[in-house]
Design a protein around this motif. Structure first.
Motif, PDB file in Angstrom:
ATOM      1  N   HIS A 119       0.891  -1.321  -0.179  1.00  0.00           N
ATOM      2  CA  HIS A 119       0.025  -0.036  -0.028  1.00  0.00           C
ATOM      3  C   HIS A 119       0.715   1.151  -0.051  1.00  0.00           C
ATOM      4  O   HIS A 119       2.053   1.031   0.330  1.00  0.00           O
ATOM      5  N   SER A 120       0.238   2.286  -0.252  1.00  0.00           N
ATOM      6  CA  SER A 120       0.964   3.523  -0.516  1.00  0.00           C
ATOM      7  C   SER A 120       1.433   4.514   0.961  1.00  0.00           C
ATOM      8  O   SER A 120       2.144   5.094   0.980  1.00  0.00           O
ATOM      9  N   MET A 121       0.433   4.259   1.832  1.00  0.00           N
ATOM     10  CA  MET A 121       0.578   5.200   3.003  1.00  0.00           C
ATOM     11  C   MET A 121       0.550   6.568   2.773  1.00  0.00           C
ATOM     12  O   MET A 121       1.320   7.472   3.507  1.00  0.00           O
TER      13      MET A 121
ATOM     14  N   TYR B  57      -2.077   3.206  12.032  1.00  0.00           N
ATOM     15  CA  TYR B  57      -2.266   2.722  10.436  1.00  0.00           C
ATOM     16  C   TYR B  57      -2.310   1.328  10.532  1.00  0.00           C
ATOM     17  O   TYR B  57      -1.890   0.427  11.039  1.00  0.00           O
TER      18      TYR B  57
ATOM     19  N   ASP C  84      -5.190   9.178   9.812  1.00  0.00           N
ATOM     20  CA  ASP C  84      -5.398   9.580   8.502  1.00  0.00           C
ATOM     21  C   ASP C  84      -7.018  10.088   8.951  1.00  0.00           C
ATOM     22  O   ASP C  84      -7.833  10.086   7.648  1.00  0.00           O
TER      23      ASP C  84
ATOM     24  N   MET D 194     -14.291   9.344   7.555  1.00  0.00           N
ATOM     25  CA  MET D 194     -14.738   8.311   8.669  1.00  0.00           C
ATOM     26  C   MET D 194     -16.245   7.728   8.321  1.00  0.00           C
ATOM     27  O   MET D 194     -16.683   6.710   8.444  1.00  0.00           O
TER      28      MET D 194
HETATM   29  C1  FAD Z   1     -13.891   1.284   8.060  1.00  0.00           C
HETATM   30  C2  FAD Z   1     -12.855   2.079   7.299  1.00  0.00           C
HETATM   31  C3  FAD Z   1     -12.300   3.305   7.956  1.00  0.00           C
HETATM   32  C4  FAD Z   1     -11.613   4.152   7.088  1.00  0.00           C
HETATM   33  N1  FAD Z   1     -11.002   5.204   7.602  1.00  0.00           N
HETATM   34  C5  FAD Z   1     -10.300   6.147   6.870  1.00  0.00           C
HETATM   35  C6  FAD Z   1      -9.679   7.314   7.408  1.00  0.00           C
HETATM   36  O1  FAD Z   1      -9.984   7.638   8.620  1.00  0.00           O
HETATM   37  N2  FAD Z   1      -8.917   8.079   6.560  1.00  0.00           N
HETATM   38  C7  FAD Z   1      -8.664   7.810   5.276  1.00  0.00           C
HETATM   39  O2  FAD Z   1      -8.091   8.490   4.511  1.00  0.00           O
HETATM   40  N3  FAD Z   1      -9.228   6.669   4.692  1.00  0.00           N
HETATM   41  C8  FAD Z   1      -9.945   5.535   5.601  1.00  0.00           C
HETATM   42  N4  FAD Z   1     -10.457   4.555   4.960  1.00  0.00           N
HETATM   43  C9  FAD Z   1     -10.158   4.069   3.611  1.00  0.00           C
HETATM   44  C10 FAD Z   1      -8.683   3.686   3.361  1.00  0.00           C
HETATM   45  O3  FAD Z   1      -8.877   2.411   4.239  1.00  0.00           O
HETATM   46  C11 FAD Z   1      -7.647   4.293   3.560  1.00  0.00           C
HETATM   47  O4  FAD Z   1      -7.644   5.390   2.871  1.00  0.00           O
HETATM   48  C12 FAD Z   1      -6.221   3.525   3.306  1.00  0.00           C
HETATM   49  O5  FAD Z   1      -6.161   2.396   4.104  1.00  0.00           O
HETATM   50  C13 FAD Z   1      -5.109   4.330   3.609  1.00  0.00           C
HETATM   51  O6  FAD Z   1      -3.911   3.727   3.488  1.00  0.00           O
HETATM   52  P1  FAD Z   1      -3.211   3.802   2.133  1.00  0.00           P
HETATM   53  O7  FAD Z   1      -2.764   5.250   1.866  1.00  0.00           O
HETATM   54  O8  FAD Z   1      -1.913   2.913   2.330  1.00  0.00           O
HETATM   55  O9  FAD Z   1      -3.979   3.391   1.141  1.00  0.00           O
HETATM   56  P2  FAD Z   1      -3.857   2.966  -0.508  1.00  0.00           P
HETATM   57  O10 FAD Z   1      -4.465   1.280  -0.256  1.00  0.00           O
HETATM   58  O11 FAD Z   1      -2.276   2.905  -0.608  1.00  0.00           O
HETATM   59  O12 FAD Z   1      -4.832   3.574  -1.359  1.00  0.00           O
HETATM   60  C14 FAD Z   1      -4.484   4.680  -1.817  1.00  0.00           C
HETATM   61  C15 FAD Z   1      -5.422   5.897  -1.401  1.00  0.00           C
HETATM   62  O13 FAD Z   1      -6.623   5.846  -1.870  1.00  0.00           O
HETATM   63  C16 FAD Z   1      -7.640   6.492  -0.957  1.00  0.00           C
HETATM   64  N5  FAD Z   1      -8.729   5.636  -0.374  1.00  0.00           N
HETATM   65  C17 FAD Z   1      -8.618   4.162  -0.763  1.00  0.00           C
HETATM   66  N6  FAD Z   1     -10.095   3.907  -0.617  1.00  0.00           N
HETATM   67  C18 FAD Z   1     -10.584   4.897   0.173  1.00  0.00           C
HETATM   68  C19 FAD Z   1     -11.883   5.060   0.979  1.00  0.00           C
HETATM   69  N7  FAD Z   1     -12.860   3.887   0.900  1.00  0.00           N
HETATM   70  N8  FAD Z   1     -11.962   6.271   1.468  1.00  0.00           N
HETATM   71  C20 FAD Z   1     -11.233   7.156   1.333  1.00  0.00           C
HETATM   72  N9  FAD Z   1     -10.105   7.107   0.566  1.00  0.00           N
HETATM   73  C21 FAD Z   1      -9.886   6.159   0.123  1.00  0.00           C
HETATM   74  C22 FAD Z   1      -6.727   6.984   0.283  1.00  0.00           C
HETATM   75  O14 FAD Z   1      -6.501   8.207   0.014  1.00  0.00           O
HETATM   76  C23 FAD Z   1      -5.533   6.054   0.008  1.00  0.00           C
HETATM   77  O15 FAD Z   1      -4.194   6.888   0.294  1.00  0.00           O
HETATM   78  C24 FAD Z   1     -11.220   3.660   5.881  1.00  0.00           C
HETATM   79  C25 FAD Z   1     -11.767   2.533   5.273  1.00  0.00           C
HETATM   80  C26 FAD Z   1     -12.567   1.813   6.048  1.00  0.00           C
HETATM   81  C27 FAD Z   1     -13.286   0.580   5.495  1.00  0.00           C
END
Ligand code: FAD
Ligand code: SF4
Length: 508
Positions: A267-269, A365, A399, A405
């Motif tokens: 994942h990207s974080m 995270y 995040d 949320m």
């Molecule tokens: C129950 C639940 C709670 C969540 N809470 C948050 C939260 O508080 N803040 C948050 O930013 N995201 C949240 N998400 C969405 C997603 O899980 C996170 O954005 C993601 O895990 C962040 O990690 P990453 O940057 O490594 O994501 P990656 O898997 O690398 O995805 C890339 C980017 O896609 C975006 N993204 C993907 N799916 C979603 C989504 N459903 N909603 C919004 N953005 C998304 C994010 O900006 C993320 O950085 C939640 C999802 C669920 C199911």
């Protein structure tokens, strides 16, 4: 040019390189007559016991942002105050500002505060400019849709891709010949694959001071110590480059995989940075698109990742604004149980939940599938009150913001909005968790059992959920096949599942 001083108020999650309020006021009043203010509000920080690493991220990024604006020649006022109003009043009295310009908050309550209350509280005129942090803030793909109407994400995503010209060929067809490559993804992580860890950042003097301040505050989740996130645009861009160079290529295949040994996998974080303006959605999407065109990553990873940014993320923000303010109270499955106490410590024998909760406490995270298929899955199956689950997420994640949320937790995760965000409840038994993770290895429970002392609680609660909601689920064409499994259950089997579920729920 008018010489009346104008204040630009920048919120802590709006640290954009090109901020529309700064640009507008500079063009109208000139840089000399503009004061930029950033307020650190004690009341906002103490609103709930937030993840300490998140507080460090926001305060440190705000202070770095203020320093970078000063370097660019702007007049910046950093105020620490009991509340936003107290801080802005102090700033306005000192600088004799006659007008305040700000960008609309992403969150509902703060935007209401800006639009309906601020001018009266400050006694000057307040202008709230449209929010530019989201692509849907610039273009609403479905302006005439009523809140009660469902727009599925895939339709939304294709509209966004067409409008912003993302991964399209000159004839308008999708790059790679399809809009979606999910059939090539969703693989578990083989033991032989070791994901490279994401880039971390050594705290500088500003961040170290913030860490000490946050550690000195009472309350909060986790520790500020160990903070290693990006706090400037340049660092966030380095984190993006690191993801593209080392993890993007394998993002697609392993985006649903879970592992006790690896937090971030491929994942990207990047969400902590996107959500406070250190990175912007089109910037990220154009970067990964370029990586694809340069042959650095396959289409199933690049398309899958772009869908997260301009599909899911924008869809979630769009859903939030069309469903607010009623979303928080939604409770379509009538879930009334309190959140089990182990959610605040991780002290449970369920190995999957223990790992995910401990990780959320320690780092702020966990990736998407862990949030959805471990935490929310358990809470939906166990019938936990949606508002309590929402607050748990809000408190734990780096995040977390209200706009992201509520639709994710109440909508997607708990399906409490009556299916407006997701067309079916995301529920699964241990079979899914076992297939997609290594959590079940070494767990005290048996992922193949649903009844008996060693039965996995996910199995018991899964079948109990199907029994309790059989009629509703049968009516959902996407859930029909799952309910068919109940045909194998006679009355005594149903009774045994129900009794065991009561025991599991009583214990937790
Ligand atoms: C129950 C639940 C709670 C969540 N809470 C948050 C939260 O508080 N803040 C948050 O930013 N995201 C949240 N998400 C969405 C997603 O899980 C996170 O954005 C993601 O895990 C962040 O990690 P990453 O940057 O490594 O994501 P990656 O898997 O690398 O995805 C890339 C980017 O896609 C975006 N993204 C993907 N799916 C979603 C989504 N459903 N909603 C919004 N953005 C998304 C994010 O900006 C993320 O950085 C939640 C999802 C669920 C199911
Ligand atoms: S056996 Fe059940 S509780 Fe244990 S890790 Fe697997 S799914 Fe989770």
């Amino acid at each position: 040019m008018n010489d009346t001083p104008v204040t630009v108020w920048i919120l802590g999650d709006q640290l954009l390189r090109a901020h529309p309020a700064i640009e507008a006021v500079e063009a109208q009043a000139g840089r000399r007559n503009m004061r930029i203010v950033l307020v650190e509000s004690d009341a906002r920080i103490a609103q709930m016991p937030y993840q300490r690493k998140k507080i460090v991220l926001i305060l440190s990024a705000m202070r770095h942002y203020a320093a970078s604006l000063r370097e660019r020649g702007y007049l910046v006022d950093e105020v620490r105050a009991p509340s936003f109003v107290a801080g802005l009043q102090r700033h306005i009295a000192q600088h004799r500002s006659q007008r305040l310009v700000t960008m609309a908050a992403a969150e509902y309550e703060t935007r209401r505060f800006q639009q309906d209350y601020l001018s009266q509280a400050l006694g000057i005129s307040v202008e709230v400019l449209p929010n530019t942090q989201f692509l849907t803030g610039r273009r609403n793909p479905f302006p005439d849709v009523e809140p009660s109407q469902r727009v599925i994400m895939e339709r939304f995503y294709r509209a966004m891709r067409r409008h912003f010209d993302v991964l399209l060929e000159p004839d308008g067809s999708p790059t790679g010949g399809a809009w979606n490559f999910d059939r090539l993804n969703r693989r578990p992580l083989p033991r032989s694959v070791a994901p490279p860890p994401p880039l971390t950042f050594e705290p500088d003097a500003i961040t170290r001071r913030v860490i000490a301040e946050v550690e000195a505050r009472s309350g909060g989740v986790g520790t500020a110590t160990g903070f290693a996130l990006a706090v400037t645009h340049a660092q966030a861009e380095a984190a993006l480059a690191d993801f593209v160079a080392h993890r993007l290529a394998a993002f697609g295949p392993y985006e649903d995989a879970m592992s006790a040994a690896h937090d971030v996998l491929f994942h990207s974080m990047l969400s902590p940075y996107l959500n406070i303006g250190l990175l912007e959605p089109l910037q990220i999407v154009r970067t990964v698109e370029e990586a694809y065109r340069a042959g650095a990553a396959p289409i199933q990873s690049v398309e899958g990742f772009a869908r997260q940014i301009i599909g899911w993320r924008e869809y979630i923000y769009w859903q939030y604004w069309r469903l607010m303010p009623g979303l928080r109270d939604a409770n379509a499955w009538n879930a009334t149980r309190p959140l089990p106490r182990f959610f605040w410590s991780g002290d449970t024998d369920m190995r999957c939940l223990r790992h995910v909760i401990e990780r959320a406490i320690a780092t702020g995270y966990t990736h998407h599938i862990e949030r959805l298929m471990i935490v929310c899955n358990f809470c939906l199956l166990a019938g936990i009150r949606p508002s309590e689950v929402n607050d748990w997420f809000l408190a734990h994640y780096v995040d977390a913001y209200d706009w992201v949320m509520q639709p994710n937790v109440i909508g997607m995760g708990l399906n409490a909005d009556g299916g407006l965000t997701a067309t079916k409840p995301y529920i699964a038994s241990a079979a899914y968790i076992r297939k997609m993770s290594d959590y079940c290895d070494g767990c005290r429970y048996d992922p193949k059992r649903r009844i008996g002392p060693d039965a996995c609680p996910f199995n018991t609660l899964y079948w109990n959920f199907l029994i309790r909601h059989e009629a509703t689920l049968r009516a959902n064409p996407r859930m029909g096949p799952a309910v068919l499994g109940l045909a194998r259950f006679d009355a005594s089997e149903r009774e045994a599942v129900t009794r065991q579920a009561e025991m599991v729920l009583g214990e937790n």
